[in-house]
Design an enzyme around this catalytic site. Structure first.
Site, PDB file in Angstrom:
ATOM      1  CD  GLN A  50      14.676   1.669  -5.814  1.00 42.66           C
ATOM      2  OE1 GLN A  50      14.778   0.575  -6.329  1.00 42.66           O
ATOM      3  NE2 GLN A  50      15.076   2.770  -6.448  1.00 42.66           N
ATOM      4  CG  LEU A  77       9.130   4.217 -19.230  1.00 47.94           C
ATOM      5  CD1 LEU A  77       9.097   3.264 -20.425  1.00 47.94           C
ATOM      6  CD2 LEU A  77      10.283   3.868 -18.295  1.00 47.94           C
ATOM      7  N   GLY A 124      21.485   4.924 -16.202  1.00 49.07           N
ATOM      8  CA  GLY A 124      21.712   6.328 -16.557  1.00 49.07           C
ATOM      9  C   GLY A 124      22.764   6.964 -15.661  1.00 49.07           C
ATOM     10  CE  LYS A 162      17.709  11.846 -12.833  1.00 49.84           C
ATOM     11  NZ  LYS A 162      17.657  11.671 -11.390  1.00 49.84           N
ATOM     12  CG  ASP A 163      19.596   7.612 -10.855  1.00 54.05           C
ATOM     13  OD1 ASP A 163      19.304   8.418  -9.968  1.00 54.05           O
ATOM     14  OD2 ASP A 163      18.797   7.289 -11.750  1.00 54.05           O
ATOM     15  CG  HIS A 205      13.251   5.914 -18.101  1.00 54.13           C
ATOM     16  ND1 HIS A 205      12.370   6.840 -17.598  1.00 54.13           N
ATOM     17  CD2 HIS A 205      13.813   5.303 -17.039  1.00 54.13           C
ATOM     18  CE1 HIS A 205      12.404   6.789 -16.281  1.00 54.13           C
ATOM     19  NE2 HIS A 205      13.276   5.866 -15.914  1.00 54.13           N
ATOM     20  NE  ARG A 219      11.725  10.542  -6.143  1.00 52.96           N
ATOM     21  CZ  ARG A 219      12.449   9.423  -6.147  1.00 52.96           C
ATOM     22  NH1 ARG A 219      13.532   9.338  -6.891  1.00 52.96           N
ATOM     23  NH2 ARG A 219      12.087   8.387  -5.414  1.00 52.96           N
ATOM     24  CB  SER A 267      14.240  13.354 -12.655  1.00 49.52           C
ATOM     25  OG  SER A 267      13.696  12.732 -11.509  1.00 49.52           O
ATOM     26  CG  MET A 273      11.921   2.264 -10.084  1.00 52.36           C
ATOM     27  SD  MET A 273      11.890   2.602  -8.317  1.00 52.36           S
ATOM     28  CE  MET A 273      12.068   4.362  -8.310  1.00 52.36           C
TER      29      MET A 273
END
Ligand code: PAF
Length: 325
Positions: A89, A61, A175, A177-178, A65, A215, A213, A58
């Site tokens: 999402q 980066l 990844g 992480k997810d 990523h 975020r 992240s 998304m």
């Protein structure tokens, strides 16, 4: 394709005297924003004998990523990165509008990482007028983040299916992480017979342990320092399971680990100036995501916390011996 991109693409192809690697390092990768242009480029790459590696993103980066892109690069394939902030999402109260959009920086990062093609569709391209079809994932999506983000994994599964149909990659990179997302996608490609290999790459962390992240960019300096509570909590749980013991047998021991992780979040992220809210802290079977009932085999310690408006997730995988009590 945007006209200026076409010129750039043509220019790229004209630079016959440079080696392919030099060319990739110097020029921004071409950007296509329609499925027609995407298919044209990919079919050209395929006809020249390349396999296709795909990294869906998304944007915004970061090193996480880039590690996926590097893994794709190392496979020797033609590397396609998609940058699309997928509205389906996000729940209505979530951060769709605020989600960082940094296309120029992303493009430069893709150039530095050696990406061959960037795909930046708009909403109309991904969700044509009258769109009504969704990919509904199963029980893997009904736990952990699925409980706190209703519809999230349906949105992810839908957009990833569309992207796979458009790019038709041989291999796609996600990844760890997810972790829940990666398991859902793995299950989905099996269930829907989508011919793509899914590679899951390790979490990339800041030097102090915070998982990378997009975020993280939302965090103030003060929030950033408290954000470490999540990783510390997971480490506390890991330490109990691997070294210190859980102080209980089976289910009870797992419960002690969960309490210890919750306490660590509370301790590290002091309640001032704003409380850190725990969505979940859990110990689950690393494949099924069902709550672990015994500290045995491959388990995942996972958590999600909210610091102000920012929701962060993280996890650690550990392998426990089968004869452990
Ligand atoms: O992990 C992400 O960035 C997104 O969920 C993905 C896979 C690109 C789908 O929008």
């Amino acid at each position: 394709m945007i006209p200026s991109e076409r010129t750039e693409l043509q220019k790229n192809r004209g630079l016959a005297s440079m080696s392919a690697q030099e060319t990739k390092q110097k020029l921004l990768p071409p950007v296509v924003d329609t499925s027609t242009a995407l298919r044209e480029e990919i079919s050209r790459a395929r006809s020249s004998g390349r396999t296709i590696a795909f990294v869906p993103t998304m944007g915004a980066l970061h090193a996480g990523h880039i590690s996926l892109i590097e893994a794709a690069e190392n496979s020797g394939a033609y590397v396609v990165v998609s940058i699309y902030v997928n509205p389906t999402q996000f729940s209505p109260h979530e951060d769709l509008a605020a989600y960082p959009r940094t296309i120029d920086a992303d493009r430069a990062a893709c150039r530095d990482a050696g990406v061959d093609l960037i795909f930046t569709p708009d909403d109309a391209e991904m969700y044509p007028p009258g769109d009504q079809t969704r990919v509904h994932p199963g029980p893997l999506a009904e736990t952990m983040c699925g409980l706190f983000r209703p519809g999230h994994f349906e949105g992810v599964s839908t957009v990833v299916t569309k992207l796979f149909n458009l790019v038709q990659p041989d291999v796609a990179y996600f990844g760890q992480k997810d972790a829940q997302q990666a398991l859902i996608i793995r299950r989905m490609v099996k269930d829907l017979c989508i011919p793509v290999r899914i590679e899951v790459c390790p979490i990339v962390r800041e030097p102090d342990g915070l998982a990378m992240s997009s975020r993280n960019a939302y965090l103030s300096t003060e929030q950033r320092s408290r954000a470490l509570c999540l990783y510390r909590a997971l480490c506390e749980g890991r330490d109990m399971l691997l070294h210190r013991g859980t102080g209980g047998s089976g289910d009870q021991g797992i419960q002690h680990v969960v309490y210890a992780m919750q306490n660590t979040v509370a301790k590290v992220a002091s309640p001032e100036p704003e409380p850190v809210t725990i969505d979940y802290m859990t110990v689950v079977d690393a494949e099924t995501l069902e709550p672990a009932t015994k500290p045995i085999g491959r388990v995942m310690l996972a958590g999600a916390v909210r610091i102000g408006e920012t929701r962060l997730i993280d996890n650690l995988l550990i392998d426990l011996p089968a004869d452990r009590r």
